[in-house]
Design a protein around this motif. Sequence first.
Motif, PDB file in Angstrom:
ATOM      1  N   MET A   1       7.764  -4.559  -7.022  1.00  0.00           N
ATOM      2  CA  MET A   1       6.625  -4.594  -7.970  1.00  0.00           C
ATOM      3  C   MET A   1       5.726  -5.791  -7.700  1.00  0.00           C
ATOM      4  SD  MET A   1       5.260  -2.894 -10.392  1.00  0.00           S
ATOM      5  CE  MET A   1       4.071  -3.139 -11.671  1.00  0.00           C
ATOM      6  N   TYR A   2       6.352  -6.971  -7.600  1.00  0.00           N
ATOM      7  CA  TYR A   2       5.575  -8.186  -7.319  1.00  0.00           C
ATOM      8  C   TYR A   2       4.869  -8.068  -5.983  1.00  0.00           C
ATOM      9  CZ  TYR A   2       7.039 -11.148 -11.170  1.00  0.00           C
ATOM     10  OH  TYR A   2       7.216 -11.701 -12.395  1.00  0.00           O
ATOM     11  N   LYS A   3       5.626  -7.498  -5.036  1.00  0.00           N
ATOM     12  CA  LYS A   3       5.086  -7.365  -3.689  1.00  0.00           C
ATOM     13  C   LYS A   3       3.806  -6.528  -3.698  1.00  0.00           C
ATOM     14  CE  LYS A   3       6.953  -6.848   0.946  1.00  0.00           C
ATOM     15  NZ  LYS A   3       8.056  -6.296   1.733  1.00  0.00           N
ATOM     16  N   GLN A   4       3.866  -5.446  -4.488  1.00  0.00           N
ATOM     17  CA  GLN A   4       2.710  -4.564  -4.582  1.00  0.00           C
ATOM     18  C   GLN A   4       1.488  -5.300  -5.128  1.00  0.00           C
ATOM     19  OE1 GLN A   4       4.505  -1.307  -6.745  1.00  0.00           O
ATOM     20  NE2 GLN A   4       3.627   0.122  -5.258  1.00  0.00           N
ATOM     21  N   ILE A   5       1.760  -6.066  -6.174  1.00  0.00           N
ATOM     22  CA  ILE A   5       0.656  -6.802  -6.807  1.00  0.00           C
ATOM     23  C   ILE A   5       0.028  -7.776  -5.811  1.00  0.00           C
ATOM     24  CG2 ILE A   5       0.089  -8.486  -8.587  1.00  0.00           C
ATOM     25  CD1 ILE A   5       2.276  -7.094 -10.299  1.00  0.00           C
ATOM     26  N   TRP A   6       0.884  -8.466  -5.100  1.00  0.00           N
ATOM     27  CA  TRP A   6       0.365  -9.469  -4.159  1.00  0.00           C
ATOM     28  C   TRP A   6      -0.387  -8.825  -3.013  1.00  0.00           C
ATOM     29  CZ3 TRP A   6      -0.832 -13.839  -5.733  1.00  0.00           C
ATOM     30  CH2 TRP A   6      -0.089 -14.469  -6.730  1.00  0.00           C
ATOM     31  N   MET A   7       0.111  -7.647  -2.584  1.00  0.00           N
ATOM     32  CA  MET A   7      -0.607  -6.927  -1.536  1.00  0.00           C
ATOM     33  C   MET A   7      -2.001  -6.539  -2.023  1.00  0.00           C
ATOM     34  SD  MET A   7       0.991  -6.766   1.238  1.00  0.00           S
ATOM     35  CE  MET A   7       0.534  -5.365   2.232  1.00  0.00           C
ATOM     36  N   LEU A   8      -2.051  -6.069  -3.251  1.00  0.00           N
ATOM     37  CA  LEU A   8      -3.322  -5.657  -3.832  1.00  0.00           C
ATOM     38  C   LEU A   8      -4.267  -6.846  -3.914  1.00  0.00           C
ATOM     39  CD1 LEU A   8      -4.588  -3.080  -5.413  1.00  0.00           C
ATOM     40  CD2 LEU A   8      -4.170  -4.508  -7.411  1.00  0.00           C
ATOM     41  N   SER A  11      -5.496  -7.865  -0.489  1.00  0.00           N
ATOM     42  CA  SER A  11      -6.539  -6.982   0.045  1.00  0.00           C
ATOM     43  C   SER A  11      -7.853  -7.192  -0.703  1.00  0.00           C
ATOM     44  CB  SER A  11      -6.097  -5.523  -0.028  1.00  0.00           C
ATOM     45  OG  SER A  11      -5.782  -5.192  -1.352  1.00  0.00           O
TER      46      SER A  11
ATOM     47  N   TRP B   4      -0.205  -6.214 -13.657  1.00  0.00           N
ATOM     48  CA  TRP B   4      -1.425  -5.548 -13.179  1.00  0.00           C
ATOM     49  C   TRP B   4      -2.654  -6.177 -13.821  1.00  0.00           C
ATOM     50  CZ3 TRP B   4      -1.832  -2.757  -9.070  1.00  0.00           C
ATOM     51  CH2 TRP B   4      -0.701  -2.121  -8.566  1.00  0.00           C
TER      52      TRP B   4
END
Lengths: 140, 65
Positions: A1-8, A11, B4
């Motif tokens: 989850m954290y990883k996704q946020i940081w990727m976002l 980018s 988010w």
Amino acid sequence: MYKQIWMLLLSAILMVSSMQQVHAAPDLEANTPVISAIKTSMQARHAQLQTHYSAGAVGLTQDGFIAVKDASAVPLSQRGGLAGLVKDENADRARLYKEIATANGHPEWQGEIQSTFAGRWIDKAQAGWFYQSAGAWVKK
Amino acid sequence: MKHWIFGLGLFAVIALPACVTINIYFPAAAAEKAADKIIDEVWQLKDEQSGAQPQPADTPANPAE
């Protein structure tokens, strides 16, 4: 989850920085009908002014305009029209600077455009023409 | 969910000032280029179509003169 946020986030940052690069080299719009008309008018006047520049009668000012430097360098027959010629040229130049600024949606750029032109007019002047520097006339 | 929102908030914080700086920045290099072009035309310093170095010698593709 954290990883996704940081990727976002990463980018997003990349996107913003690339956007900045694209905008860092914009082009200045200088081709409106009004600008063309001013250019044509100035071009026609230049035929007359050129002899005055060469004779040292008229010189380039530091702020992007022209001024009478030595009216006695002009033959008597043309001397009467000299002031009007300079006045008309300066009116066109003022309109040109203003028009470029407004055509690009930034009326506040007028001063900066004017000082850009001031330097370029002098740089491109022919040898023997006079320009103002620190209040004094200098022969190029 | 909270993460988010946090991410979105951070994005806005980064993106917004960037956009503002873009809009107030005066394009000095572009202004010089535009000035040069106009001065060349008004003073007829070089052929508009060639755009290259001003050469006094006869250029092959020159319709003028």
